[in-house]
Scaffold this motif. Sequence first.
Motif, PDB file in Angstrom:
ATOM      1  N   ILE A 143      -8.059   6.692   6.333  1.00 35.05           N
ATOM      2  CA  ILE A 143      -8.241   5.938   7.651  1.00 35.05           C
ATOM      3  C   ILE A 143      -7.318   4.827   7.965  1.00 35.05           C
ATOM      4  N   ALA A 144      -7.597   4.113   6.942  1.00 38.69           N
ATOM      5  CA  ALA A 144      -6.932   2.726   6.811  1.00 38.69           C
ATOM      6  C   ALA A 144      -5.334   2.926   6.902  1.00 38.69           C
ATOM      7  N   THR A 145      -4.724   3.995   6.237  1.00 35.63           N
ATOM      8  CA  THR A 145      -3.454   4.087   6.243  1.00 35.63           C
ATOM      9  C   THR A 145      -2.881   4.717   7.617  1.00 35.63           C
ATOM     10  N   ARG A 146      -3.749   5.543   8.251  1.00 39.20           N
ATOM     11  CA  ARG A 146      -3.497   6.075   9.627  1.00 39.20           C
ATOM     12  C   ARG A 146      -3.592   4.913  10.636  1.00 39.20           C
TER      13      ARG A 146
ATOM     14  N   HIS B  54       3.940   1.321 -10.670  1.00 37.08           N
ATOM     15  CA  HIS B  54       4.286   0.003 -10.178  1.00 37.08           C
ATOM     16  C   HIS B  54       3.672  -0.681 -11.673  1.00 37.08           C
ATOM     17  N   TRP B  55       4.765  -1.330 -12.341  1.00 34.57           N
ATOM     18  CA  TRP B  55       4.420  -2.112 -13.753  1.00 34.57           C
ATOM     19  C   TRP B  55       3.500  -0.798 -14.433  1.00 34.57           C
ATOM     20  N   SER B  56       2.493  -1.034 -14.966  1.00 38.62           N
ATOM     21  CA  SER B  56       1.880   0.003 -15.669  1.00 38.62           C
ATOM     22  C   SER B  56       0.769   0.835 -14.858  1.00 38.62           C
ATOM     23  N   PHE B  57       0.821   0.515 -13.489  1.00 41.08           N
ATOM     24  CA  PHE B  57      -0.291   1.275 -12.714  1.00 41.08           C
ATOM     25  C   PHE B  57       0.242   2.396 -12.228  1.00 41.08           C
ATOM     26  N   ASP B  58      -0.389   3.442 -12.321  1.00 39.63           N
ATOM     27  CA  ASP B  58       0.203   4.764 -11.511  1.00 39.63           C
ATOM     28  C   ASP B  58      -0.701   4.713 -10.243  1.00 39.63           C
ATOM     29  N   MET B  59       0.026   4.932  -9.096  1.00 37.09           N
ATOM     30  CA  MET B  59      -0.520   5.042  -7.938  1.00 37.09           C
ATOM     31  C   MET B  59      -0.786   6.153  -7.162  1.00 37.09           C
ATOM     32  N   GLN B  60      -1.984   6.158  -6.506  1.00 35.41           N
ATOM     33  CA  GLN B  60      -2.396   7.082  -5.650  1.00 35.41           C
ATOM     34  C   GLN B  60      -2.231   6.707  -3.987  1.00 35.41           C
ATOM     35  N   PRO B  61      -1.941   7.895  -3.302  1.00 38.84           N
ATOM     36  CA  PRO B  61      -1.784   7.401  -1.825  1.00 38.84           C
ATOM     37  C   PRO B  61      -3.004   6.395  -1.286  1.00 38.84           C
ATOM     38  N   ASN B  62      -2.914   5.512  -0.714  1.00 43.17           N
ATOM     39  CA  ASN B  62      -3.578   4.469  -0.055  1.00 43.17           C
ATOM     40  C   ASN B  62      -3.956   3.365  -1.045  1.00 43.17           C
TER      41      ASN B  62
ATOM     42  N   MET C   3       0.807  -1.195  -0.026  1.00 42.42           N
ATOM     43  CA  MET C   3       0.056   0.070  -0.146  1.00 42.42           C
ATOM     44  C   MET C   3       0.921   1.222  -0.036  1.00 42.42           C
ATOM     45  N   LEU C   4       0.419   2.187  -0.785  1.00 40.72           N
ATOM     46  CA  LEU C   4       1.280   3.513  -0.976  1.00 40.72           C
ATOM     47  C   LEU C   4       0.720   4.261   0.209  1.00 40.72           C
ATOM     48  N   LEU C   5       1.566   4.861   1.192  1.00 38.82           N
ATOM     49  CA  LEU C   5       1.139   5.556   2.082  1.00 38.82           C
ATOM     50  C   LEU C   5       1.147   6.989   2.052  1.00 38.82           C
ATOM     51  N   ALA C   6       2.133   7.369   1.222  1.00 40.51           N
ATOM     52  CA  ALA C   6       2.502   8.684   0.692  1.00 40.51           C
ATOM     53  C   ALA C   6       3.124   8.882  -0.349  1.00 40.51           C
ATOM     54  N   ALA C   7       3.271   9.924  -1.087  1.00 39.76           N
ATOM     55  CA  ALA C   7       4.021  10.138  -2.066  1.00 39.76           C
ATOM     56  C   ALA C   7       4.085  11.673  -2.634  1.00 39.76           C
TER      57      ALA C   7
END
Length: 328
Positions: A155-158, A85-93, A75-79
Motif C-alpha cells: 500500500i505504501a509503495t502504491r 545493498h551491502w549485506s542486506f538482501d532486499m525484498q520489494p517495499n 525503498m525498493l519498489l519492484a525487482a
Amino acid sequence: MGKFLLVDSRKLDGFEGLHQAVHGSHVDVMQLGRGRLRGTLSHIGIGDFSLSIGSFNVGMRTQRVSSDDKLIIGMLLAAEQRVAHWSFDMQPNDVLVIPPLLEHDGVFHGASAYAAMRLDLNDVASLFGGEARLSDPDTWRSRGHFRADTANGAIATRRLVAIMSHLRTNELGLTQSTAEYWKRAIVECMAVNVMSSLPPDDSGWLPSARRLIRRVEDYLDETGTRPVHVSEICAALGVSRRTLHRAFQEVFGLGPASFLRHKRLCAVHSILHESAPGSTTVAAVAMGQGFYELGRFAQYYLAMFGERPSQTLGLATLPTAGEGVARA
C-alpha cells in the motif's frame, strides 16, 4: 510550478543517466546486464528535501562515495531478480538507510525500480516527531535495513508512486503550507515500513484520550485551513502514532488519518461553497487540501456531503431565498 516545488523527469537512454539516481547525490554506476538500458528517472524537490524515483531494465552496480552529508532513505519498489545493498538482501517495499558520509554499494541483478528521499539529518526530529527512536538523529547514523510488512508495504509503495505521479504533473504549484504537507506524506510512506519492523512501543504514559484529543483540536485550530499531516501532530504534541491512534479510536471510533481526511473534506466544502465559478477549480482546492487522487476524493466528497464538489461550487452563485425577494 510553485516556487516550493521543483520537478525534473526524464527518460534514460544509457546507464550514465543513473549517476543522478538520487537528486543532489552523485552515484557511480556500472551496467551488469546485457542490452541497452532503458528507464525513467524523476526528481521532486521541496526545499532541501527531495524524492527520486527511478526504474531500469537491466542489472546494475551502484556505489556512492562518502562525500554526501545528507541522509538517504530508500525503498525498493519492484525487482525481477535479486537486489542486495551491502549485506542486506532486499525484498520489494523494504527500506534502506544510508547515513551521511558513508560509502554505499548495491547490486541489482535485473530490472528494478526504487525510491529514495534525501534530507538533512536535523530534520528527522520534526518529520518523525512523537516516535522516540525515529526522531533521534543517532538512529539514522548507522546503515540499516527494515523489512516491510507484506500488506502495508504494498500500500505504501502504491501511495508513494501515486504522490510522485501527481506532483510531477501538477500545474498548480504548491504553497508553503501544502508543500510541508506533501513532504510529510512522502516521508510517511517510508516511515510506515520502518515502524512495522520495530517492536511495539507500549511503554510510557498514555494520556487521557479526551484530553489528548482536545490538544489535537487546539493545535488544528491554530493552523487554520491548511492541511495537517498526522506526523506533524505527533511532532508538535510529542506523542507516538500508536498513542494518537488509540485516543482517536476511543473518542471517535476512527483513526486520526480518517479524522483529518474528514476535516479536510469539510475545508474543501467551505471553500467551494464560498467561491464563485471561475475564481477557482475543484482540482485546485482539492490539491490545496492534500487530495491528489481526484477520483477517490470525489467519492469521499459525495459520500460525506451527498453532492459532487462541482455542485457545491455551482451553488455559490445561486441567490438565497431572501436575496431573491430583495432583488424582486
